[in-house]
Design a protein around this motif. Structure first.
Motif, PDB file in Angstrom:
ATOM      1  N   PRO A 231      13.478   0.762  -8.363  1.00 31.11           N
ATOM      2  CA  PRO A 231      12.292  -0.123  -8.335  1.00 31.11           C
ATOM      3  C   PRO A 231      12.684  -1.588  -8.191  1.00 31.11           C
ATOM      4  O   PRO A 231      12.725  -2.343  -9.160  1.00 31.11           O
ATOM      5  CB  PRO A 231      11.633   0.144  -9.691  1.00 31.11           C
ATOM      6  CG  PRO A 231      12.773   0.508 -10.604  1.00 31.11           C
ATOM      7  CD  PRO A 231      13.768   1.245  -9.739  1.00 31.11           C
ATOM      8  N   GLY A 232      12.967  -2.004  -6.955  1.00 31.38           N
ATOM      9  CA  GLY A 232      13.416  -3.371  -6.748  1.00 31.38           C
ATOM     10  C   GLY A 232      12.403  -4.289  -6.109  1.00 31.38           C
ATOM     11  O   GLY A 232      12.465  -5.503  -6.277  1.00 31.38           O
ATOM     12  N   THR A 233      11.444  -3.725  -5.354  1.00 30.21           N
ATOM     13  CA  THR A 233      10.457  -4.573  -4.681  1.00 30.21           C
ATOM     14  C   THR A 233       9.252  -4.803  -5.584  1.00 30.21           C
ATOM     15  O   THR A 233       9.057  -4.105  -6.579  1.00 30.21           O
ATOM     16  CB  THR A 233      10.006  -3.931  -3.356  1.00 30.21           C
ATOM     17  OG1 THR A 233       9.412  -2.662  -3.619  1.00 30.21           O
ATOM     18  CG2 THR A 233      11.188  -3.748  -2.422  1.00 30.21           C
ATOM     19  N   SER A 234       8.415  -5.756  -5.217  1.00 28.81           N
ATOM     20  CA  SER A 234       7.288  -6.132  -6.081  1.00 28.81           C
ATOM     21  C   SER A 234       6.094  -5.203  -5.936  1.00 28.81           C
ATOM     22  O   SER A 234       5.292  -5.081  -6.854  1.00 28.81           O
ATOM     23  CB  SER A 234       6.841  -7.564  -5.755  1.00 28.81           C
ATOM     24  OG  SER A 234       6.154  -7.607  -4.519  1.00 28.81           O
ATOM     25  N   ARG A 235       5.932  -4.573  -4.785  1.00 29.25           N
ATOM     26  CA  ARG A 235       4.767  -3.736  -4.467  1.00 29.25           C
ATOM     27  C   ARG A 235       3.459  -4.527  -4.582  1.00 29.25           C
ATOM     28  O   ARG A 235       2.388  -3.972  -4.846  1.00 29.25           O
ATOM     29  CB  ARG A 235       4.733  -2.477  -5.341  1.00 29.25           C
ATOM     30  CG  ARG A 235       5.984  -1.622  -5.172  1.00 29.25           C
ATOM     31  CD  ARG A 235       5.975  -0.412  -6.065  1.00 29.25           C
ATOM     32  NE  ARG A 235       5.233   0.693  -5.490  1.00 29.25           N
ATOM     33  CZ  ARG A 235       5.737   1.599  -4.668  1.00 29.25           C
ATOM     34  NH1 ARG A 235       7.009   1.514  -4.301  1.00 29.25           N
ATOM     35  NH2 ARG A 235       5.009   2.582  -4.212  1.00 29.25           N
ATOM     36  N   LEU A 236       3.562  -5.812  -4.354  1.00 27.31           N
ATOM     37  CA  LEU A 236       2.381  -6.681  -4.369  1.00 27.31           C
ATOM     38  C   LEU A 236       1.752  -6.840  -2.987  1.00 27.31           C
ATOM     39  O   LEU A 236       0.699  -7.468  -2.853  1.00 27.31           O
ATOM     40  CB  LEU A 236       2.759  -8.064  -4.913  1.00 27.31           C
ATOM     41  CG  LEU A 236       2.854  -8.171  -6.434  1.00 27.31           C
ATOM     42  CD1 LEU A 236       3.717  -9.357  -6.842  1.00 27.31           C
ATOM     43  CD2 LEU A 236       1.475  -8.285  -7.059  1.00 27.31           C
ATOM     44  N   SER A 237       2.387  -6.279  -1.953  1.00 28.31           N
ATOM     45  CA  SER A 237       1.934  -6.549  -0.593  1.00 28.31           C
ATOM     46  C   SER A 237       0.474  -6.180  -0.336  1.00 28.31           C
ATOM     47  O   SER A 237      -0.236  -6.953   0.315  1.00 28.31           O
ATOM     48  CB  SER A 237       2.857  -5.864   0.422  1.00 28.31           C
ATOM     49  OG  SER A 237       2.963  -4.475   0.159  1.00 28.31           O
ATOM     50  N   PRO A 238      -0.053  -5.034  -0.809  1.00 28.82           N
ATOM     51  CA  PRO A 238      -1.469  -4.774  -0.532  1.00 28.82           C
ATOM     52  C   PRO A 238      -2.398  -5.734  -1.260  1.00 28.82           C
ATOM     53  O   PRO A 238      -3.467  -6.093  -0.734  1.00 28.82           O
ATOM     54  CB  PRO A 238      -1.675  -3.324  -0.986  1.00 28.82           C
ATOM     55  CG  PRO A 238      -0.535  -3.021  -1.881  1.00 28.82           C
ATOM     56  CD  PRO A 238       0.600  -3.888  -1.440  1.00 28.82           C
ATOM     57  N   HIS A 239      -2.005  -6.174  -2.441  1.00 31.83           N
ATOM     58  CA  HIS A 239      -2.827  -7.147  -3.169  1.00 31.83           C
ATOM     59  C   HIS A 239      -2.867  -8.483  -2.431  1.00 31.83           C
ATOM     60  O   HIS A 239      -3.907  -9.149  -2.380  1.00 31.83           O
ATOM     61  CB  HIS A 239      -2.290  -7.322  -4.584  1.00 31.83           C
ATOM     62  CG  HIS A 239      -2.317  -6.073  -5.406  1.00 31.83           C
ATOM     63  ND1 HIS A 239      -3.486  -5.519  -5.881  1.00 31.83           N
ATOM     64  CD2 HIS A 239      -1.319  -5.251  -5.828  1.00 31.83           C
ATOM     65  CE1 HIS A 239      -3.211  -4.418  -6.571  1.00 31.83           C
ATOM     66  NE2 HIS A 239      -1.901  -4.240  -6.548  1.00 31.83           N
ATOM     67  N   LEU A 240      -1.736  -8.865  -1.845  1.00 28.07           N
ATOM     68  CA  LEU A 240      -1.709 -10.070  -1.012  1.00 28.07           C
ATOM     69  C   LEU A 240      -2.519  -9.878   0.257  1.00 28.07           C
ATOM     70  O   LEU A 240      -3.251 -10.779   0.688  1.00 28.07           O
ATOM     71  CB  LEU A 240      -0.268 -10.425  -0.658  1.00 28.07           C
ATOM     72  CG  LEU A 240       0.525 -11.234  -1.680  1.00 28.07           C
ATOM     73  CD1 LEU A 240       2.006 -11.230  -1.313  1.00 28.07           C
ATOM     74  CD2 LEU A 240       0.012 -12.654  -1.782  1.00 28.07           C
ATOM     75  N   ALA A 241      -2.404  -8.696   0.870  1.00 26.64           N
ATOM     76  CA  ALA A 241      -3.104  -8.442   2.128  1.00 26.64           C
ATOM     77  C   ALA A 241      -4.613  -8.532   1.956  1.00 26.64           C
ATOM     78  O   ALA A 241      -5.323  -8.956   2.874  1.00 26.64           O
ATOM     79  CB  ALA A 241      -2.715  -7.075   2.682  1.00 26.64           C
ATOM     80  N   PHE A 242      -5.116  -8.152   0.797  1.00 22.41           N
ATOM     81  CA  PHE A 242      -6.552  -8.229   0.538  1.00 22.41           C
ATOM     82  C   PHE A 242      -6.943  -9.480  -0.239  1.00 22.41           C
ATOM     83  O   PHE A 242      -8.094  -9.615  -0.647  1.00 22.41           O
ATOM     84  CB  PHE A 242      -7.030  -6.961  -0.177  1.00 22.41           C
ATOM     85  CG  PHE A 242      -7.256  -5.819   0.766  1.00 22.41           C
ATOM     86  CD1 PHE A 242      -8.495  -5.608   1.347  1.00 22.41           C
ATOM     87  CD2 PHE A 242      -6.214  -4.976   1.113  1.00 22.41           C
ATOM     88  CE1 PHE A 242      -8.702  -4.575   2.241  1.00 22.41           C
ATOM     89  CE2 PHE A 242      -6.400  -3.934   2.008  1.00 22.41           C
ATOM     90  CZ  PHE A 242      -7.652  -3.733   2.573  1.00 22.41           C
ATOM     91  N   GLY A 243      -5.997 -10.372  -0.426  1.00 23.43           N
ATOM     92  CA  GLY A 243      -6.307 -11.638  -1.067  1.00 23.43           C
ATOM     93  C   GLY A 243      -6.711 -11.509  -2.518  1.00 23.43           C
ATOM     94  O   GLY A 243      -7.442 -12.349  -3.045  1.00 23.43           O
ATOM     95  N   GLU A 244      -6.221 -10.475  -3.212  1.00 22.60           N
ATOM     96  CA  GLU A 244      -6.576 -10.279  -4.614  1.00 22.60           C
ATOM     97  C   GLU A 244      -5.752 -11.160  -5.550  1.00 22.60           C
ATOM     98  O   GLU A 244      -6.058 -11.267  -6.740  1.00 22.60           O
ATOM     99  CB  GLU A 244      -6.390  -8.809  -4.986  1.00 22.60           C
ATOM    100  CG  GLU A 244      -7.306  -7.883  -4.206  1.00 22.60           C
ATOM    101  CD  GLU A 244      -6.942  -6.431  -4.340  1.00 22.60           C
ATOM    102  OE1 GLU A 244      -7.728  -5.589  -3.881  1.00 22.60           O
ATOM    103  OE2 GLU A 244      -5.860  -6.129  -4.889  1.00 22.60           O
ATOM    104  N   ILE A 245      -4.733 -11.762  -5.010  1.00 26.07           N
ATOM    105  CA  ILE A 245      -3.912 -12.723  -5.747  1.00 26.07           C
ATOM    106  C   ILE A 245      -3.418 -13.742  -4.734  1.00 26.07           C
ATOM    107  O   ILE A 245      -3.153 -13.403  -3.577  1.00 26.07           O
ATOM    108  CB  ILE A 245      -2.740 -12.022  -6.467  1.00 26.07           C
ATOM    109  CG1 ILE A 245      -2.075 -12.951  -7.473  1.00 26.07           C
ATOM    110  CG2 ILE A 245      -1.732 -11.456  -5.471  1.00 26.07           C
ATOM    111  CD1 ILE A 245      -1.136 -12.217  -8.429  1.00 26.07           C
ATOM    112  N   SER A 246      -3.326 -14.989  -5.128  1.00 23.52           N
ATOM    113  CA  SER A 246      -2.918 -16.028  -4.179  1.00 23.52           C
ATOM    114  C   SER A 246      -1.405 -16.155  -4.155  1.00 23.52           C
ATOM    115  O   SER A 246      -0.730 -15.929  -5.169  1.00 23.52           O
ATOM    116  CB  SER A 246      -3.542 -17.374  -4.557  1.00 23.52           C
ATOM    117  OG  SER A 246      -2.912 -17.923  -5.704  1.00 23.52           O
ATOM    118  N   PRO A 247      -0.828 -16.531  -3.006  1.00 19.66           N
ATOM    119  CA  PRO A 247       0.620 -16.762  -2.964  1.00 19.66           C
ATOM    120  C   PRO A 247       1.051 -17.890  -3.898  1.00 19.66           C
ATOM    121  O   PRO A 247       2.162 -17.864  -4.419  1.00 19.66           O
ATOM    122  CB  PRO A 247       0.888 -17.093  -1.494  1.00 19.66           C
ATOM    123  CG  PRO A 247      -0.432 -17.433  -0.903  1.00 19.66           C
ATOM    124  CD  PRO A 247      -1.456 -16.693  -1.688  1.00 19.66           C
TER     125      PRO A 247
END
Length: 457
Positions: A231-247
């Motif tokens: 488990p090394g990656t954040s797996r945040l990419s779909p949340h970013l793609a839908f704008g559920e969290i800001s960069p």
């Protein structure tokens, strides 16, 4: 009563650090939040099946969060410009607030809205910096990532993220809304999403939970991000793609974690870079940036394309990635590069077939990221890997310790040891009912290089 304001949500489905939400909430006017399911303006770029599944959960989450602030989410379906104009006529609204989007269909929709005489206010906030705001000394957009990222870093950190408003003023009367279930975004016959439900929690709360889980190991990002079994990656990419969290929220949460967290932050920079590319080249998902590649003698091989899509190529690392994608709607980043290289170079199939498959099956499908990453793999992009650099799956798999990853996603090989898991013998393949390689590595490599020479003339 003051005329209401329409708050237009697209792929920016959050309340915290959302500039359009803040502007509307603090305007002194009643606010009508609205999401428009627009399959007409994007045409063939309407949301794919995996994205529609995610959208359902994200809209449910956003609606609950708005209700907690005394508001509600209005759902409408149709061409965005027409729907918003109709909603403005129903409510007396003349002003619309939303975030900037750079996909060509959204830019067309924004122009159409303004042509209807509505006052459209677009705010920044889906990226670290506004696309197009960093340019070369000659005033032109950067097309190479490294100097682009160097300039972006000079402007970091971004502004501190802002909290969601405590309340959103409501209108005296609410316009009619579609029922989310009537949109049929979720699969039913068959229901192919049990793996999605097991893995993901769409929405702003799910994004925060994913961030909190990632932060304690973010300082080991570089060391672990290429190892699909860990488990090394954040797996945040779909949340970013839908704008559920800001960069900006991610940047401020991670920037002081130390270790190799800077490599994670540079991935946020790559996301910004991709948006800059599609802002300059709107058709990047359909046309090779390097004109030579339009003459590439791609193969028409539907059976081999199907084998790749279903994870039956006979290359365990490739098949594990494609099966992970089908079951969970996501694929490990290193494996994405391997499967893309395999399709383009070993099978000599046009990168656009892969891009379209990812568009439909990824929960984090993003036009800019998808197009830029596929053209990088193909060597056809403005900043791309060389076509002649061909990944060897049988080397990549042990190099990045993919054994347990293969055992999880290719269960017919689960009992194999490290000596065989990456490339089973013919006898083992027959015993495990696992296919022989669809093409030999040397054969595929030589065919790709010959096609490249032919393209170059």
């Amino acid at each position: 009563m003051t005329q209401p304001i329409l708050l237009w949500f697209r792929r920016d489905l959050r309340l915290a650090d959302q500039a359009a939400v803040m502007a509307a909430a603090h305007s002194g006017a009643p606010v009508i939040p609205v999401y428009v399911l627009d399959d007409e303006t994007p045409k063939h770029r309407k949301l794919g099946g995996a994205s529609r599944w995610w959208l359902h959960g994200s809209l449910e989450s956003l609606a609950r969060d708005l209700e907690a602030l005394g508001s509600r989410l209005i759902l409408r379906r149709g061409a965005a410009a027409e729907v918003l104009a109709q909603l403005a006529a129903e409510t007396g609204a003349r002003e619309i607030h939303g975030l900037h989007h750079y996909e060509p269909w959204w830019r067309n929709a924004e122009k159409a809205i303004r042509r209807k005489g509505l006052d459209l206010h677009l705010h920044d906030g889906n990226f670290l910096i506004p696309p197009g705001s960093v340019t070369t000394g000659a005033g032109t957009p950067y097309r190479i990532y490294t100097p682009f990222w160097r300039q972006v870093q000079l402007r970091m950190p971004p502004a501190e993220p802002r909290l969601a408003p405590a309340k959103i003023p409501a209108p005296e009367a609410w316009p009619a809304s579609d029922a989310l279930d009537d949109w049929a975004l979720l699969p039913t016959r068959p229901d192919w999403a049990p793996g999605f439900r097991a893995e993901w929690t769409p929405g702003e709360g799910g994004a925060q939970d994913r961030l909190e889980a990632f932060l304690p190991r973010s300082n080991l990002y570089e060391e672990r991000r290429n190892l699909p079994s860990r488990p090394g990656t954040s797996r945040l990419s779909p949340h970013l793609a839908f704008g559920e969290i800001s960069p900006a929220t991610l940047w401020h949460a991670a920037m002081d974690q130390g270790g190799s967290v800077d490599v994670f932050l540079s991935e946020l920079g790559w996301r910004d870079y991709a948006q800059n590319i599609i802002a300059e080249f709107p058709d990047y998902g359909a046309h090779s940036a390097k004109p030579d590649f339009e003459a590439m003698p791609w193969r028409d091989a539907p059976d081999e394309l199907k084998a790749w899509q279903t994870g039956m190529t006979g290359y365990p690392i490739v098949d594990a990635g494609m099966r992970e994608l089908w079951v969970s709607g996501w694929m490990h980043n290193r494996v994405r590069m391997i499967v893309a290289s395999f399709l383009i170079k070993h099978l000599l199939i046009d990168w656009r077939h892969g891009e379209q498959w990812f568009w439909d099956t990824l929960v984090d499908a993003d036009y800019g990221q998808n197009a830029v990453n596929w053209q990088w793999s193909a060597g056809s992009g403005v900043d791309a890997n060389q076509f002649t650099r061909i990944m060897a799956p049988l080397t990549q798999s042990p190099k990045f310790e993919a054994g347990d990853y293969i055992r999880r996603w290719v269960p017919e090989l689960a009992d194999l040891d490290e000596g065989e898991i990456h490339d089973p013998t013919p006898i083992t393949r027959r015993r495990c009912a696992y296919p022989m390689p669809i093409v030999g590595h040397v054969e595929g490599r030589e065919r790709a290089l010959a096609a490249y020479r032919m393209m170059k003339g």
